[in-house]
Design a protein around this motif. Structure first.
Motif, PDB file in Angstrom:
ATOM      1  N   ASP A 107       0.827  -1.164   0.030  1.00 18.25           N
ATOM      2  CA  ASP A 107       0.108   0.004   0.092  1.00 18.25           C
ATOM      3  C   ASP A 107       1.093   1.181  -0.115  1.00 18.25           C
ATOM      4  O   ASP A 107       1.920   1.167   0.760  1.00 18.25           O
ATOM      5  CB  ASP A 107      -0.834  -0.077   1.141  1.00 18.25           C
ATOM      6  N   HIS A 108       0.798   2.128  -1.048  1.00 18.93           N
ATOM      7  CA  HIS A 108       1.585   3.385  -0.819  1.00 18.93           C
ATOM      8  C   HIS A 108       0.427   4.561  -1.423  1.00 18.93           C
ATOM      9  O   HIS A 108      -0.512   4.295  -2.057  1.00 18.93           O
ATOM     10  CB  HIS A 108       2.534   3.185  -1.826  1.00 18.93           C
ATOM     11  N   THR A 109       1.089   5.737  -1.345  1.00 19.60           N
ATOM     12  CA  THR A 109       0.511   6.988  -1.940  1.00 19.60           C
ATOM     13  C   THR A 109       1.410   7.592  -3.046  1.00 19.60           C
ATOM     14  O   THR A 109       2.347   8.404  -2.575  1.00 19.60           O
ATOM     15  CB  THR A 109       0.178   7.865  -0.902  1.00 19.60           C
ATOM     16  N   PRO A 110       1.395   7.289  -4.417  1.00 18.99           N
ATOM     17  CA  PRO A 110       2.423   7.899  -5.338  1.00 18.99           C
ATOM     18  C   PRO A 110       2.205   9.170  -5.420  1.00 18.99           C
ATOM     19  O   PRO A 110       3.078  10.011  -5.960  1.00 18.99           O
ATOM     20  CB  PRO A 110       1.948   6.925  -6.762  1.00 18.99           C
ATOM     21  N   VAL A 111       0.865   9.671  -5.332  1.00 12.71           N
ATOM     22  CA  VAL A 111       0.417  10.906  -5.648  1.00 12.71           C
ATOM     23  C   VAL A 111      -0.390  11.414  -4.430  1.00 12.71           C
ATOM     24  O   VAL A 111      -1.137  10.562  -4.027  1.00 12.71           O
ATOM     25  CB  VAL A 111      -0.200  11.160  -6.867  1.00 12.71           C
ATOM     26  N   ALA A 112       0.207  12.609  -3.792  1.00 16.59           N
ATOM     27  CA  ALA A 112      -0.611  13.173  -2.758  1.00 16.59           C
ATOM     28  C   ALA A 112      -2.517  13.213  -3.083  1.00 16.59           C
ATOM     29  O   ALA A 112      -2.618  13.740  -3.911  1.00 16.59           O
ATOM     30  CB  ALA A 112      -0.255  14.560  -2.316  1.00 16.59           C
ATOM     31  N   GLY A 113      -3.081  12.691  -1.857  1.00 19.37           N
ATOM     32  CA  GLY A 113      -4.557  12.642  -2.182  1.00 19.37           C
ATOM     33  C   GLY A 113      -5.036  11.353  -2.740  1.00 19.37           C
ATOM     34  O   GLY A 113      -6.188  11.112  -2.886  1.00 19.37           O
ATOM     35  N   CYS A 114      -3.943  10.377  -3.382  1.00 21.44           N
ATOM     36  CA  CYS A 114      -4.578   9.239  -4.090  1.00 21.44           C
ATOM     37  C   CYS A 114      -3.860   8.121  -3.484  1.00 21.44           C
ATOM     38  O   CYS A 114      -3.001   7.420  -4.163  1.00 21.44           O
ATOM     39  CB  CYS A 114      -4.433   9.453  -5.667  1.00 21.44           C
ATOM     40  N   PRO A 115      -4.168   7.614  -2.369  1.00 20.18           N
ATOM     41  CA  PRO A 115      -3.539   6.379  -1.699  1.00 20.18           C
ATOM     42  C   PRO A 115      -3.890   4.979  -2.521  1.00 20.18           C
ATOM     43  O   PRO A 115      -5.121   5.131  -2.959  1.00 20.18           O
ATOM     44  CB  PRO A 115      -4.019   6.334  -0.325  1.00 20.18           C
ATOM     45  N   LEU A 116      -3.038   4.036  -2.675  1.00 23.59           N
ATOM     46  CA  LEU A 116      -3.605   2.964  -3.260  1.00 23.59           C
ATOM     47  C   LEU A 116      -3.484   1.804  -2.319  1.00 23.59           C
ATOM     48  O   LEU A 116      -2.221   1.726  -1.698  1.00 23.59           O
ATOM     49  CB  LEU A 116      -2.400   2.612  -4.567  1.00 23.59           C
ATOM     50  N   GLU A 117      -4.466   0.768  -2.186  1.00 28.29           N
ATOM     51  CA  GLU A 117      -4.417  -0.278  -1.331  1.00 28.29           C
ATOM     52  C   GLU A 117      -4.827  -1.556  -2.193  1.00 28.29           C
ATOM     53  O   GLU A 117      -5.563  -1.396  -3.083  1.00 28.29           O
ATOM     54  CB  GLU A 117      -5.396  -0.008  -0.340  1.00 28.29           C
TER      55      GLU A 117
END
Length: 233
Positions: free
Chosen positions: A79-89
């Motif tokens: 899980d990570h957030t490559p772009v602020a405001g769009c976390p990926l899970e």
């Protein structure tokens, strides 16, 4: 609400339960306790189980691990957030399924499972029925994009912002023939018939399917997404 719907559904399909060697068993595809498999028939129960994978990373990865596609290649991602405001899970990088892709892409694990089920149950059968050969490769416009719908400054987030959608632009058959939405959609030949079947089959698997009949913004691709309102256009 979903749980109640499932109980009602199982009651309605009780007449389909088969008696085998003295033990009542639900047919494959209708058993809510059986782990989902790519090759399971498409039923309301398997659609429900696919939705449940969104919150169960280990179960979803187990479905991919059991997938029959020998060429399947993917990499589970933290899980990570490559772009602020769009976390990926609960995401993977899908490099290849039964088909090759023009480029790898990040997708939620359930989207990757849905794609495999789409290929197995709808896309490849349509290609073999109309052309006598499978789809070898798929061209796409990507999955993850941290933006609102249609790139607007205001409004709700696109399903692409969570990597829950893939935009498909063209299919290439085993003999190299390329079938493109922008050029072939609406034609009366085999290519046009194939694209219609590809769209209709996607509606059996994905939650939202948008194409050229929806609006001009989708004139050149199918938008295949997991969530949102159930739309098939």
């Amino acid at each position: 609400m979903r749980g109640r719907g499932l109980v009602l559904l199982l009651g309605l399909v009780g007449v389909s339960i088969a008696f085998d060697k003295g033990v009542w068993t639900l047919p494959v595809g209708w058993d809510p306790w059986r782990p989902l498999a790519v090759e399971d028939p498409l039923t309301p129960v398997t659609r429900w189980k696919l939705g449940r994978l969104q919150g169960d990373r280990e179960a979803c990865l187990a479905v991919l691990a059991r997938a029959p596609e020998a060429a399947l290649s993917y990499v589970p991602l933290d899980d990570h957030t490559p772009v602020a405001g769009c976390p990926l899970e609960n995401v993977v990088r899908l490099e290849r399924a039964g088909v090759a892709f023009g480029s790898s892409f990040v997708a939620t694990c359930p989207l990757a499972v849905a794609w495999l089920r789409y290929e197995h149950h709808r896309l490849q059968p349509a290609a073999r029925a109309l052309f006598g050969q499978p789809v070898a490769a798929v061209e796409h416009y990507g999955s993850f994009a941290c933006r609102n719908i249609y790139g607007r400054e205001q409004g709700r987030r696109s399903q692409h912002a969570t990597a829950e959608a893939l935009d498909v632009a063209a299919y290439r058959l085993d003999d190299g023939r390329r079938i493109e939405l922008r050029r072939d959609w609406g034609d009366d030949d085999a290519a046009g018939a194939f694209l219609r079947r590809a769209r209709e089959g996607a509606c059996d698997v994905f939650g939202t399917v948008l194409g050229p009949d929806y609006n001009a913004a989708h004139a050149d691709h199918f938008h295949l997404a997991m969530g949102g309102y159930r739309v098939c256009r």
